[in-house]
Design a protein around this motif. Structure first.
Motif, PDB file in Angstrom:
ATOM      1  N   GLY A   1      54.474  41.582  46.301  1.00 30.56           N
ATOM      2  CA  GLY A   1      53.483  40.551  46.024  1.00 30.56           C
ATOM      3  C   GLY A   1      53.413  39.475  47.075  1.00 30.56           C
ATOM      4  O   GLY A   1      52.649  38.509  46.927  1.00 30.56           O
ATOM      5  N   GLY A   2      54.194  39.586  48.138  1.00 29.72           N
ATOM      6  CA  GLY A   2      54.154  38.602  49.203  1.00 29.72           C
ATOM      7  C   GLY A   2      54.882  37.320  48.895  1.00 29.72           C
ATOM      8  O   GLY A   2      54.693  36.309  49.584  1.00 29.72           O
ATOM      9  N   GLN A   3      55.750  37.314  47.875  1.00 27.81           N
ATOM     10  CA  GLN A   3      56.466  36.103  47.500  1.00 27.81           C
ATOM     11  C   GLN A   3      57.779  35.945  48.259  1.00 27.81           C
ATOM     12  O   GLN A   3      58.317  34.843  48.332  1.00 27.81           O
TER      13      GLN A   3
ATOM     14  N   ARG B   1      42.479  36.053  52.486  1.00 30.55           N
ATOM     15  CA  ARG B   1      41.253  36.492  51.818  1.00 30.55           C
ATOM     16  C   ARG B   1      41.240  38.010  51.625  1.00 30.55           C
ATOM     17  O   ARG B   1      40.452  38.529  50.835  1.00 30.55           O
ATOM     18  N   VAL B   2      42.114  38.717  52.358  1.00 27.03           N
ATOM     19  CA  VAL B   2      42.266  40.160  52.147  1.00 27.03           C
ATOM     20  C   VAL B   2      43.372  40.431  51.135  1.00 27.03           C
ATOM     21  O   VAL B   2      43.154  41.099  50.124  1.00 27.03           O
ATOM     22  N   THR B   3      44.569  39.903  51.398  1.00 28.48           N
ATOM     23  CA  THR B   3      45.699  40.181  50.495  1.00 28.48           C
ATOM     24  C   THR B   3      45.445  39.602  49.103  1.00 28.48           C
ATOM     25  O   THR B   3      45.809  40.201  48.101  1.00 28.48           O
ATOM     26  N   GLY B   4      44.798  38.426  49.036  1.00 29.54           N
ATOM     27  CA  GLY B   4      44.544  37.817  47.743  1.00 29.54           C
ATOM     28  C   GLY B   4      43.514  38.548  46.920  1.00 29.54           C
ATOM     29  O   GLY B   4      43.439  38.368  45.700  1.00 29.54           O
ATOM     30  N   ARG B   5      42.691  39.381  47.580  1.00 29.58           N
ATOM     31  CA  ARG B   5      41.684  40.159  46.863  1.00 29.58           C
ATOM     32  C   ARG B   5      42.149  41.588  46.596  1.00 29.58           C
ATOM     33  O   ARG B   5      41.825  42.167  45.561  1.00 29.58           O
ATOM     34  N   VAL B   6      42.913  42.118  47.527  1.00 28.70           N
ATOM     35  CA  VAL B   6      43.325  43.521  47.401  1.00 28.70           C
ATOM     36  C   VAL B   6      44.512  43.662  46.455  1.00 28.70           C
ATOM     37  O   VAL B   6      44.600  44.631  45.695  1.00 28.70           O
ATOM     38  N   ILE B   7      45.439  42.691  46.484  1.00 28.71           N
ATOM     39  CA  ILE B   7      46.653  42.771  45.677  1.00 28.71           C
ATOM     40  C   ILE B   7      46.636  41.668  44.627  1.00 28.71           C
ATOM     41  O   ILE B   7      46.545  40.488  44.972  1.00 28.71           O
ATOM     42  N   GLY B   8      46.705  42.055  43.377  1.00 31.38           N
ATOM     43  CA  GLY B   8      46.842  41.089  42.300  1.00 31.38           C
ATOM     44  C   GLY B   8      48.292  41.035  41.851  1.00 31.38           C
ATOM     45  O   GLY B   8      48.836  42.047  41.399  1.00 31.38           O
ATOM     46  N   TYR B   9      48.925  39.863  41.990  1.00 32.11           N
ATOM     47  CA  TYR B   9      50.357  39.746  41.695  1.00 32.11           C
ATOM     48  C   TYR B   9      50.571  38.865  40.476  1.00 32.11           C
ATOM     49  O   TYR B   9      49.961  37.806  40.334  1.00 32.11           O
ATOM     50  N   THR B  10      51.471  39.315  39.599  1.00 32.76           N
ATOM     51  CA  THR B  10      51.891  38.529  38.433  1.00 32.76           C
ATOM     52  C   THR B  10      53.409  38.559  38.379  1.00 32.76           C
ATOM     53  O   THR B  10      54.014  39.633  38.324  1.00 32.76           O
ATOM     54  N   GLY B  11      54.027  37.371  38.402  1.00 34.68           N
ATOM     55  CA  GLY B  11      55.480  37.285  38.451  1.00 34.68           C
ATOM     56  C   GLY B  11      56.112  36.863  37.140  1.00 34.68           C
ATOM     57  O   GLY B  11      55.469  36.804  36.096  1.00 34.68           O
ATOM     58  N   GLN B  12      57.401  36.561  37.218  1.00 35.87           N
ATOM     59  CA  GLN B  12      58.171  36.221  36.027  1.00 35.87           C
ATOM     60  C   GLN B  12      57.976  34.774  35.596  1.00 35.87           C
ATOM     61  O   GLN B  12      58.171  34.449  34.430  1.00 35.87           O
TER      62      GLN B  12
END
Length: 905
Positions: A417-419, A440-451
């Motif tokens: 997730g790039g964290q 604008r690419v990573t934020g649209r292509v990858i949806g990340y949800t953490g703890q």
């Protein structure tokens, strides 16, 4: 970041600084002339110098200067005036110079203030911009409280000093030099005395103040540490209470406050010592003036007007000298603070600003798959968490990453997730390294949800759509000129201060990225669908029932609520619950409501009005007195207080009994005991105003089914109903629109949606009455939603407007987790990384939510890829593929059984 504060200020405010300095230089001319006028007035019209005979005249506005070693310089011969006209002319000239000097000060200070505020705005933005560009590892090392303190408070002096950095030395130095030059012009030796003492003052005081700079730096550091400690207390308050650590925290805070006190006390001691010496030097100069100047006047070497002019001129000298010394101290202090801020915010490795640009270029080529290549991650202590991990998630793959926390599975999710930045290896999207791709690419292509769910202090809707807010829409055509002009002004100011020209009030949502149905008109429906997927739909209905409508903007919705109110009695009768609600009726006393609610028989019409405003109005007291209600309520309050005090005294060892007595706090008992001792039933006329007010306010809280003291008989109920009508008839014009009476056919503007549907009070004799009526109202709303989907969107919008509080503290932990999940699902992405988003939740709940989310994503076109980190292997049954980690390595990859994959679809 620029480390020299003067270069920083000059680079970003050069044009403004030049303009202000020029104004300061020009202002020295009228400033000097104001010194010379008192001498001319005293020597000329007042003492009669030059007016030896009647009709004598003297020149007005004859400008000439005597300069030592140069001689007299004549500028103009002026106009000849007699004694009285010359006095008037010189006096009005002095007044004019006062006005001109005042206007110069106004213009200079206004422009300085604007200059300082612009530079402060730029500085704060730069700091926040750098926080946004820090790598995740650097942010993890920072304390939020300390960073907030630096951005808010520690950089504040920069704004004030930047306005004075160049202009203040010119202004104060110019004023001081002008005063000294004037004194030299009047008498050389008096000027020499003033100049020598000024040099001594400038030489000694700044050196003594260096100790203050050191102490100020220590104060700043300890204050920053205190801010960080306070933030830790707020964030960890539950842990503090759970571990009985309150007194330990108090001791630590007390020790830090003691250190701050010691530093500040030292500052005060040294500060006032410096001030004493400074004042002494400043005040000893007039001593020499009176002594030497008086002697010169006696022997005839100096006239009285010159001596008065010198003394007046010197009065203007200590102020600029003191402020110039203060400026030097501020310069050193601000330089130290600025350097400390630079040290905190200057990092070698930061995210390239181009990668965060709205217009960053999207690289060509495929972005499939999402792959980890030879990932290695080291912990802070050098321990290897991930060791040479490689795998890929293709679009359409549902992959479970199974492993305990100690095995590195959550860290792998953070890296995907790039964290967290890997120590070696890379995360790839197709042929592109994720670390080199713009957001604008990573934020649209990858949806990340953490703890750790993060929520803004906004509404539920704002938090769910947070990931859709990507670019502000342009200013719409046809906008009101005043609003458009304000927007353009804000854009110009942003550009002048180095801030981005981005309109925060514009619509930022990318409606094309909404799923399952894109488009602005489908936003609320899509949000409701994803909330249902994560199991939060019923919670939103609950928020809506506890919220208020804006009736002026939603009149049709108010009518639908009134229809639900009318249909409620039929629903209750069908379920044998007809008596569960006591409705408001104008000719009946509602036994489940307080005496005050029965008396007012209405609610404040808006949030700005409260019942206290009505009680405080003179008409209310007059009505109670004229109708006899005051005496009746006094007796009711006396009996209520007496029974309460008696019950408190007899229930000291019974906490369960005391918890029901919410109308009186234990610390209020002595006041009620004293009131009871001073008064008696029927004695309202002899009681003090304080006692009458206390007992009547207590009577207003009485509810018979709650307290059961048997104080409300039929006679008192009838009197309250009669008083209700008397109050309604006598409401003055200024209150008539602020109290909305109960009317079965009118929506209550300041009541919640649930209260409007209920339009009454729950009968406390029914077990679980609130749960039953809540379910009935929810059922009615669901049926309304099925019949009228548009109404569903409107009511759900009310619930979505619920304010979640700072970081979602008005919500439960599971509600926060579900909102963050919905935030990912509402945004169309190619890949979704779920890193234990439901950590700590019941396994059964996790299984249901995972299954619903996978079914939802499987229905999207094209089907996205999913990487879901699970520490519980039993939850992996619904995934296409299972990747197992142990001790930081992938030990197994297995395909799920076909029936499991089919079940998801």
């Amino acid at each position: 970041m620029e480390r020299n504060i003067f270069r920083y200020i000059w680079n970003f405010s050069r044009p403004e600084q030049v303009v202000v300095v020029m104004l300061v230089v020009i202002s020295m001319i009228p400033y000097y002339l104001a010194f010379d006028l008192p001498k001319q007035i005293v020597n000329g019209p007042l003492q009669g110098q030059g007016f030896d005979t009647p009709g004598s005249t003297q020149p007005f506005m004859a400008l000439s200067f005597d300069i030592p070693f140069i001689g007299t310089i004549h500028l103009t011969d002026g106009v000849q005036l007699e004694r009285l006209p010359l006095l008037v002319a010189l006096s009005f000239t002095f007044l004019g110079l006062v006005i001109v000097n005042g206007l110069f000060k106004y213009v200079i200070n206004t422009r300085k203030g604007m200059l300082g505020e612009r530079l402060l705005r730029r500085g704060r933005y730069v700091l926040i911009d750098r926080i946004l560009r820090f790598k995740p590892g650097r942010v993890a090392q920072m304390k939020s409280g300390e960073v907030a303190s630096m951005v808010k408070d520690e950089i504040e002096p920069l704004g004030g000093f930047s306005a004075d950095a160049f202009t203040q030395p010119v202004l104060l130095g110019g004023q001081a030099i002008t005063a000294l030059v004037f004194i030299f012009v009047q008498h050389f030796w008096l000027g020499t005395v003033a100049g020598v003492l000024a040099v001594v003052q400038v030489a000694i005081i700044p050196r003594m103040r260096r100790r203050l700079i050191f102490l100020g730096r220590e104060r700043q550091l300890t204050a920053r540490e205190l801010a960080g400690q306070v933030a830790e207390i707020v964030d960890g308050i539950q842990t503090i209470h759970a571990n009985d650590a309150s007194n330990l925290v108090r001791a630590r805070v007390s020790a830090r406050l003691g250190r701050i006190f010691k530093i500040r006390y030292d500052i005060y001691q040294w500060k006032f010592l410096v001030k004493f010496i400074n004042n002494f030097i400043a005040q000893i100069t007039p001593f020499f003036f009176y002594l030497i100047g008086g002697y010169l006047t006696i022997i005839g070497s100096l006239d009285v007007g010159q001596l008065i002019a010198v003394i007046n001129a010197y009065k203007e000298l200590p102020g600029p000298m003191k402020e110039l010394i203060d400026w030097d101290l501020a310069r050193q202090d601000v330089q130290v603070k600025y350097e400390q801020i630079v040290e905190q915010f200057d990092a070698d490795e930061m995210i390239d600003p181009e990668l965060q640009s709205l217009d960053a270029e999207v690289p060509p080529g495929s972005l499939d798959p999402l792959a980890a290549q030879r990932l290695t991650v080291l912990g802070g202590n050098g321990v290897q968490i991930l060791d040479n991990v490689s795998f890929a998630v293709n679009e359409g793959d549902f992959t479970a990453l199974v492993g305990a926390s100690a095995d590195g599975a959550p860290v792998l999710g953070d890296v995907l997730g790039g964290q967290v930045a890997p120590s070696s290896g890379s995360i790839m999207l197709g042929d592109h390294d994720v670390s080199q791709l713009p957001e604008r690419v990573t934020g649209r292509v990858i949806g990340y949800t953490g703890q750790s769910p993060f929520l803004e202090s906004e509404s539920v809707l704002s938090n769910v759509t947070y990931g859709l807010m990507r670019r502000p829409a342009p200013i719409p055509e046809g906008e009101e000129p005043a609003i458009r002009e304000h927007r353009l002004w804000a854009h110009r100011e942003s550009a002048r201060t180095g801030n981005p020209v981005l309109d925060v009030d514009a619509d930022w949502i990318d409606y094309d990225a909404v799923q399952p149905v894109p488009g602005k008109e489908n936003l609320i429906g899509s949000v409701c669908e994803v909330l249902d997927v994560v199991g939060l739909g019923e919670d939103i209905i609950g928020f809506a029932l506890r919220s208020r409508l804006n009736v002026s903007k939603q009149p049709e919705l108010a009518e639908e609520v009134l229809a639900l109110r009318r249909a409620l009695s039929g629903r209750l009768a069908e379920q044998d619950l007809a008596d569960i609600v006591h409705p408001f009726r104008p000719d009946q006393y509602n036994s489940e409501a307080t005496t005050l609610e029965n008396l007012l028989f209405g609610v404040p019409s808006d949030a700005s009005t409260s019942a206290d405003d009505i009680l405080a109005h003179p008409f209310f007291e007059a009505t109670l007195r004229d109708t006899g209600l005051g005496a009746m309520l006094f007796d009711l309050g006396w009996q209520f207080a007496s029974d309460t005090v008696e019950l408190f005294e007899s229930s000291q060892g019974n906490p369960e009994m005391l918890q029901w007595l919410t109308h009186v706090r234990p610390e209020e008992l002595p006041a009620y005991q004293q009131t009871l001792a001073r008064t008696a039933p029927g004695g309202v006329a002899a009681a003090t105003r304080e006692d009458v007010t206390r007992l009547i306010l207590l009577a207003f809280q009485y509810v018979e089914p709650v307290y059961r003291f048997g104080l409300l008989d039929d006679a008192r109920r009838d009197k309250l109903i009669a008083g209700r009508e008397a109050l309604a008839d006598r409401v003055p014009a200024d209150l008539r629109g602020r109290l909305q009476r109960y009317d079965p056919d009118v929506y209550l503007n300041n009541a919640t949606l649930a209260d409007n549907i209920l339009f009454g009070k729950l009968n406390r004799r029914f077990v679980r009455a609130e749960e039953k009526i809540d379910e009935i109202m929810r059922t009615a709303l669901r049926e309304l939603f099925d019949r009228k989907p548009a109404v569903r969107d409107e009511i759900m919008s009310v619930g979505l407007g619920y304010y979640v509080g700072p970081n979602g503290r008005r919500l439960t932990q599971i509600q926060r987790q579900k909102i963050v999940l919905a935030r990912s699902l509402i945004r169309k992405s190619r890949y979704y990384v779920f890193n234990e988003p439901l950590a700590g939740a019941d396994p059964g709940l996790q299984r249901r939510v995972i299954r619903h989310i996978l079914r939802f994503l499987a229905a999207q076109t094209p089907r996205p890829g999913v990487a879901w980190v699970l520490t519980n292997a039993d939850l992996a049954a619904d995934f296409d593929r299972r990747v197992e980690l142990q001790k930081g390595r992938i030990v197994a990859e297995t395909q799920a059984r076909e029936e499991n994959a089919a079940a998801v679809v």
